[in-house]
Write an enzyme that holds these catalytic residues in place. Structure first.
Site, PDB file in Angstrom:
ATOM      1  N   TYR A  61       0.834  -1.208   0.000  1.00  0.00           N
ATOM      2  CA  TYR A  61       0.000   0.000   0.000  1.00  0.00           C
ATOM      3  C   TYR A  61       0.865   1.253   0.000  1.00  0.00           C
ATOM      4  O   TYR A  61       0.673   2.151   0.810  1.00  0.00           O
ATOM      5  CB  TYR A  61      -0.976   0.027   1.186  1.00  0.00           C
ATOM      6  CG  TYR A  61      -2.032  -1.049   1.131  1.00  0.00           C
ATOM      7  CD1 TYR A  61      -3.226  -0.850   0.438  1.00  0.00           C
ATOM      8  CD2 TYR A  61      -1.819  -2.268   1.761  1.00  0.00           C
ATOM      9  CE1 TYR A  61      -4.180  -1.850   0.381  1.00  0.00           C
ATOM     10  CE2 TYR A  61      -2.779  -3.279   1.708  1.00  0.00           C
ATOM     11  CZ  TYR A  61      -3.950  -3.058   1.023  1.00  0.00           C
ATOM     12  OH  TYR A  61      -4.896  -4.048   0.967  1.00  0.00           O
ATOM     13  N   HIS A  62       1.849   1.282  -0.886  1.00  0.00           N
ATOM     14  CA  HIS A  62       2.667   2.474  -1.028  1.00  0.00           C
ATOM     15  C   HIS A  62       3.375   2.428  -2.388  1.00  0.00           C
ATOM     16  O   HIS A  62       3.354   1.406  -3.078  1.00  0.00           O
ATOM     17  CB  HIS A  62       3.691   2.599   0.115  1.00  0.00           C
ATOM     18  CG  HIS A  62       4.658   1.475   0.216  1.00  0.00           C
ATOM     19  ND1 HIS A  62       4.636   0.532   1.230  1.00  0.00           N
ATOM     20  CD2 HIS A  62       5.703   1.130  -0.580  1.00  0.00           C
ATOM     21  CE1 HIS A  62       5.604  -0.336   1.043  1.00  0.00           C
ATOM     22  NE2 HIS A  62       6.274   0.001  -0.044  1.00  0.00           N
ATOM     23  N   ALA A  63       3.966   3.562  -2.734  1.00  0.00           N
ATOM     24  CA  ALA A  63       4.850   3.641  -3.905  1.00  0.00           C
ATOM     25  C   ALA A  63       6.139   4.289  -3.418  1.00  0.00           C
ATOM     26  O   ALA A  63       6.200   4.842  -2.311  1.00  0.00           O
ATOM     27  CB  ALA A  63       4.204   4.474  -5.002  1.00  0.00           C
TER      28      ALA A  63
END
Ligand code: TYD
Length: 134
Positions: free
Chosen positions: A49-51
């Site tokens: 749930y991130h970049a």
């Protein structure tokens, strides 16, 4: 171009089993600065749930299986990793989520830099805003 970029690693098989070697700028398309691995994910657990702004990574399911969702802000694609000889490239500026971890899953990740919280985009709306500003 597909969001799912799979890397197939050479297997050294003999009567003693299998071996895979990963070297910087050879099997892995960057200089490796860090290795980390995740295991013990319970049923229903999701991670990621991130970049990342700059970090490049390759994830390898060295045991078990899990599902990757890749999202570049325009398209989303999924891939199931269930083979220790296949890596998935997690490029910079790709929102990624990992789901459906098998009980025995060990997910190893090689990364192009040391851990830097400042490189993370952890809010999806911020990610979309950054994509659209480019
Ligand atoms: P986190 O980024 O939340 O994991 P995921 O990507 O699976 O959601 O990381 C979990 C914890 O581990 C968090 O406290 C930061 C720490 N961590 C490090 O210290 N070094 C690392 O290289 C990584 C990937 C995480």
């Amino acid at each position: 171009m597909s969001l799912i970029k799979l890397l197939r690693f050479k297997l050294f098989n003999d009567e003693r089993g299998s071996l895979i070697a990963l070297e910087s700028c050879k099997e892995i398309p960057f200089t490796i600065s860090r290795v980390y691995y995740m295991f013990g994910a319970g049923a229903g657990v999701s991670r990621g749930y991130h970049a990342h702004k700059e970090l490049q990574q390759v994830a390898i399911c060295v045991q078990g299986s899990c599902k990757f969702l890749m999202d570049n802000g325009k398209d989303k694609e999924e891939a199931i990793l269930a083979d220790a000889s296949i890596g998935i490239l997690i490029d910079k500026m790709v929102w990624h989520e990992m789901h459906n971890f098998s009980e025995d899953c060990i997910l190893m990740v090689v990364a192009s830099d040391t851990y830097k919280e400042s490189d993370y985009i952890r809010n999806y709306d911020d990610f979309i805003e950054l994509i659209n500003s480019k």
